[in-house]
Motif scaffolding. Structure first.
Motif, PDB file in Angstrom:
ATOM      1  N   HIS A 295       0.673  -1.258  -0.125  1.00 42.81           N
ATOM      2  CA  HIS A 295      -0.111   0.179  -0.081  1.00 42.81           C
ATOM      3  C   HIS A 295       0.818   1.353  -0.101  1.00 42.81           C
ATOM      4  O   HIS A 295       0.482   2.219  -0.656  1.00 42.81           O
ATOM      5  CB  HIS A 295      -0.871   0.037   1.057  1.00 42.81           C
ATOM      6  CG  HIS A 295      -2.177  -0.922   1.054  1.00 42.81           C
ATOM      7  ND1 HIS A 295      -3.175  -1.011   2.243  1.00 42.81           N
ATOM      8  CD2 HIS A 295      -2.571  -1.673   0.026  1.00 42.81           C
ATOM      9  CE1 HIS A 295      -3.755  -2.074   1.422  1.00 42.81           C
ATOM     10  NE2 HIS A 295      -3.622  -2.401   0.013  1.00 42.81           N
ATOM     11  N   GLY A 296       1.852   1.290   0.910  1.00 36.57           N
ATOM     12  CA  GLY A 296       2.866   2.567   0.703  1.00 36.57           C
ATOM     13  C   GLY A 296       3.972   2.587  -0.195  1.00 36.57           C
ATOM     14  O   GLY A 296       4.851   3.473  -0.134  1.00 36.57           O
TER      15      GLY A 296
ATOM     16  N   PRO B 114      -0.439   6.769  -2.764  1.00 38.19           N
ATOM     17  CA  PRO B 114       0.726   7.286  -2.491  1.00 38.19           C
ATOM     18  C   PRO B 114       1.711   6.218  -3.337  1.00 38.19           C
ATOM     19  O   PRO B 114       1.768   5.252  -3.152  1.00 38.19           O
ATOM     20  CB  PRO B 114       0.961   7.059  -1.112  1.00 38.19           C
ATOM     21  CG  PRO B 114      -0.043   6.228  -0.462  1.00 38.19           C
ATOM     22  CD  PRO B 114      -1.081   6.362  -1.375  1.00 38.19           C
TER      23      PRO B 114
ATOM     24  N   TRP C 111       3.505   9.269   1.073  1.00 34.84           N
ATOM     25  CA  TRP C 111       2.770   9.021   1.966  1.00 34.84           C
ATOM     26  C   TRP C 111       2.104   9.893   2.846  1.00 34.84           C
ATOM     27  O   TRP C 111       0.848  10.424   3.107  1.00 34.84           O
ATOM     28  CB  TRP C 111       3.106   7.916   2.933  1.00 34.84           C
ATOM     29  CG  TRP C 111       2.023   7.371   3.982  1.00 34.84           C
ATOM     30  CD1 TRP C 111       1.928   7.745   5.318  1.00 34.84           C
ATOM     31  CD2 TRP C 111       1.315   6.134   3.841  1.00 34.84           C
ATOM     32  NE1 TRP C 111       0.934   6.916   5.968  1.00 34.84           N
ATOM     33  CE2 TRP C 111       0.362   6.097   4.926  1.00 34.84           C
ATOM     34  CE3 TRP C 111       0.905   5.307   2.755  1.00 34.84           C
ATOM     35  CZ2 TRP C 111      -0.607   5.144   5.158  1.00 34.84           C
ATOM     36  CZ3 TRP C 111      -0.357   4.433   2.705  1.00 34.84           C
ATOM     37  CH2 TRP C 111      -0.867   4.377   4.101  1.00 34.84           C
TER      38      TRP C 111
ATOM     39  N   ARG D 241      -1.430  10.618   0.752  1.00 28.27           N
ATOM     40  CA  ARG D 241      -2.337   9.631   0.761  1.00 28.27           C
ATOM     41  C   ARG D 241      -3.906   9.973   0.841  1.00 28.27           C
ATOM     42  O   ARG D 241      -4.638   9.070   0.880  1.00 28.27           O
ATOM     43  CB  ARG D 241      -1.682   8.906   2.240  1.00 28.27           C
ATOM     44  CG  ARG D 241      -2.035   9.313   3.405  1.00 28.27           C
ATOM     45  CD  ARG D 241      -1.711   8.632   4.436  1.00 28.27           C
ATOM     46  NE  ARG D 241      -1.919   9.385   5.866  1.00 28.27           N
ATOM     47  CZ  ARG D 241      -1.311  10.117   6.512  1.00 28.27           C
ATOM     48  NH1 ARG D 241      -0.058  10.593   6.016  1.00 28.27           N
ATOM     49  NH2 ARG D 241      -1.696  10.676   7.739  1.00 28.27           N
TER      50      ARG D 241
ATOM     51  N   SER E 257       8.845   6.844  -0.185  1.00 27.47           N
ATOM     52  CA  SER E 257       7.700   6.592  -0.117  1.00 27.47           C
ATOM     53  C   SER E 257       7.247   7.125   1.382  1.00 27.47           C
ATOM     54  O   SER E 257       5.783   7.578   1.133  1.00 27.47           O
ATOM     55  CB  SER E 257       7.784   5.058   0.512  1.00 27.47           C
ATOM     56  OG  SER E 257       8.328   4.402  -0.667  1.00 27.47           O
ATOM     57  N   THR E 258       7.972   7.753   2.131  1.00 28.52           N
ATOM     58  CA  THR E 258       7.495   8.464   3.521  1.00 28.52           C
ATOM     59  C   THR E 258       6.890   9.817   2.904  1.00 28.52           C
ATOM     60  O   THR E 258       6.039  10.131   3.203  1.00 28.52           O
ATOM     61  CB  THR E 258       8.756   8.544   4.228  1.00 28.52           C
ATOM     62  OG1 THR E 258       9.070   7.279   4.861  1.00 28.52           O
ATOM     63  CG2 THR E 258       7.966   9.309   5.712  1.00 28.52           C
TER      64      THR E 258
END
Length: 637
Positions: free
Chosen positions: A436-437, A576, A567, A571, A563-564
């Protein structure tokens, strides 16, 4: 004439004001007007007695500020008119103005009463006209008078392991480390922190005791050592029948009573038969003797950048905050200290920066602007040598599993077992990713190496992408009881179940797969493929290195940072995707200023800066290892 100074006016009142760069006139060489440049001016008005500010409280401050150019021109008239080189005042110049007293033949601004003016004596340094710019020239006024920061030393490996033990994560990390890394850090901890050393030794001994017994030997062949036979006789007797939980205590007692040479031999013994005559390895205390710098290569990080530089991309700097949140940044210094490479932390930063800068042409050629941005991120001069980076990649191998383990434990700790994981082939191995992320978890050569991470994530379902997988991947997953779903056609002998779906789809036998995951698989697989293309195929951090360990480590770190960012920012309104963060922030320019205690990154104001600020991604990052412990700060401008 350049005069970096801060005139201060003392008089009556209780207010103040500041002024920026300004100049005063005069006559210089060849009859040309001379000039005094004031880089920063602070006016302070001090009231002594009385109670009234008068009808205009700031009037006296304004009068003093208006009078200062004339005061400075009169005081430095001789310098302004004389021939000779420019001079620079490097200490504060204090001008004390006392109104209401005789002693100054001039007239105060605004028709006020005569004033008494005192200039504090200061030393002036001649500046040759052709003098090159130095770090002091780029230093702000506040920096020039700031106390020198205390020397910074990277924390030791013992500090990292002690912190992990306090958080209850040390055993989880040790279980992920290969034997070579365990032995390296065990040798680094001996005599420094025997308690932590005993924990590492217990892991090695535990593996030796639980190893598969040797196969039966043919008649007449020499006997092979059993699992416990590599251990020295006193310790073998001491741990006989002991519970695994007692191993650290027993080994700590043994290390406390053994001398250095005996402890080193014990640290090396689980790798092979115990040899009482083995010598202590030469070289670094934390090394095993297997890591060597190639002949003629140096991994010295080189001189640090000073002053101010402009970079085409601030994206490498944006990775620092997300990595600091999970403790990854704090682990870099101790991990490198354990292999005596703390001074080369800037080279690690260079490799990390290359992962989010421009693509490497033909797999190895870089644009000049990418080298400049990577050097600024690492605090180095722009002339980076690829051979130094390649040599560093060879030396740093034992430390990389520690950093990979810290990252993996953080992602596994935050994973929801109801969410699937993605498994894809990448760089001759397997990459495990949170679906998902798109948070990366780990890299391994075979599926068996990823099973500990899958268990740490709560045994979620795994979606296999269509990228080439190592032979036996489906068989290994099925035998371990992993519930997987894939569109990859199985090989002969692999036990899988064909699902009734609109496209060919297989799952682990005996499992009841969630068909909603089958619908999500193509989108997840596409995002994962885009990430691998961007960070693995198109961008190579250390293209000349024979070993891909550093390449994979910085890929994991860069992917987690991207990714952070994705997100955090998007998101709520879209899926994301780290590739979005790479595309949207790659061309965010920045001005980087290097100071004694901080590195300041100034990015242009606009929508991107506002989004980053609102998401908390521009917070200060203290104690950055590759910046000598300086704080990384962000601002707009």
């Amino acid at each position: 004439m350049s005069v970096p100074t801060a005139p201060t006016a003392d008089g009556t009142g209780e207010t103040g004001g500041t002024g920026g760069t300004g100049g005063t006139g005069g006559t210089g060489d060849d009859g040309e007007p001379g000039e005094i440049t004031v880089h920063r001016c602070t006016v302070t008005v001090v009231r002594r007695g009385g109670w009234s500010w008068g009808p205009e409280p700031r009037g006296l401050v304004r009068q003093v500020v208006e009078a200062l150019p004339e005061l400075l021109a009169d005081h430095f008239a001789e310098r302004l008119a004389a021939d000779g080189p420019d001079v620079e005042i490097t200490e504060p110049l204090t001008v004390t103005v006392r109104p209401g007293r005789a002693g100054w033949s001039g007239r105060a601004a605004g028709g006020g009463p005569p004033v008494e003016v005192h200039f504090a004596p200061v030393a002036m340094v001649e500046v040759p006209a052709d003098a090159p710019e130095t770090a002091a020239d780029a230093m702000s006024f506040e920096e020039s008078f700031a106390a020198a920061p205390d020397p910074w030393t990277a924390p030791s490996a013992a500090a990292l392991f002690a912190e992990l033990a306090e958080r209850g994560e040390l055993d989880g990390l040790l279980a992920l480390l290969p034997d070579a890394s365990l032995r390296t850090y065990l040798l680094a901890l001996l005599g420094v922190d025997d308690t932590a050393a005993a924990r590492l030794l217990a892991e090695l001994v535990g593996r030796a005791l639980t190893a598969d017994p040797p196969p039966a030997r043919p008649h007449g062949e020499a006997a092979r050592p059993g699992p416990a036979e590599p251990l020295p006789e006193p310790l073998r007797a001491a741990i006989a029948g002991a519970d695994a939980a007692d191993l650290p205590r027993l080994l700590a007692d043994f290390l406390a009573s053994a001398d250095r040479a005996e402890a080193v031999r014990l640290a090396r013994s689980p790798a092979g038969p115990y040899d009482p005559g083995a010598e202590e390895p030469s070289g670094a205390a934390g090394g095993t003797g297997a890591v060597r710098t190639p002949a003629g290569a140096s991994t010295a990080a080189g001189p640090s950048t000073t002053g101010e530089v402009r970079v085409w991309s601030a994206l490498p700097f944006l990775l620092a905050g997300p990595l600091a949140r999970i403790g990854y940044l704090d682990a870099i210094g101790p991990a490198l200290s354990g292999v005596e490479l703390a001074k080369d932390a800037p080279l690690f930063a260079v490799a990390l920066a290359y992962k989010v800068l421009g693509a490497t042409a033909r797999g190895w050629r870089r644009a000049e602007r990418d080298s400049e941005a990577a050097a600024a991120f690492a605090g180095l001069s722009p002339q980076l040598d690829e051979e130094r980076l390649t040599a560093f990649a060879h030396q740093v191998r034992p430390a990389l599993p520690v950093l990979d383990g810290v990252l993996a434990l953080a992602v596994c700790r935050g994973h929801d077992p109801a969410d699937p994981l993605l498994l894809t082939g990448a760089d001759d191995g397997l990459l495990l990713v949170d679906a998902h992320g798109m948070f990366p978890i780990a890299w391994a050569a075979q599926a068996a190496g990823l099973l500990p991470y899958w268990r740490s994530c709560g045994r979620p379902p795994v979606l296999l992408c269509d990228e080439p997988l190592p032979p036996g991947t489906l068989r290994d997953l099925a035998s371990a009881g992993v519930p997987f779903l894939t569109g990859v056609r199985p090989l002969r002998g692999e036990s899988v179940a064909r699902l009734p779906w609109r496209t060919p789809l297989w799952s682990a036998p005996g499992a009841a797969p969630d068909l909603r995951l089958a619908a999500e698989l193509p989108a997840h697989a596409q995002r994962c493929a885009d990430l691998v293309t961007a960070l693995v195929t198109e961008r190579r951090a250390v293209p000349l290195a024979q070993d891909g360990g550093l390449e994979r480590t910085v890929t994991l770190a860069a992917a987690l940072g991207l990714s952070t960012i994705a997100w955090t920012l998007w998101r709520e309104r879209e899926t994301p995707d780290p590739r979005l963060a790479l595309d949207r922030f790659a061309d965010l320019e920045a001005t980087v200023r290097f100071e004694a205690a901080a590195v300041r990154v100034r990015v242009p104001m606009g929508r991107r800066h506002a989004d980053l600020l609102r998401g908390g991604l521009l917070a200060d990052v203290p104690d950055v290892a590759w910046l000598g412990g300086r704080t990384l700060t962000f601002s707009a401008g």
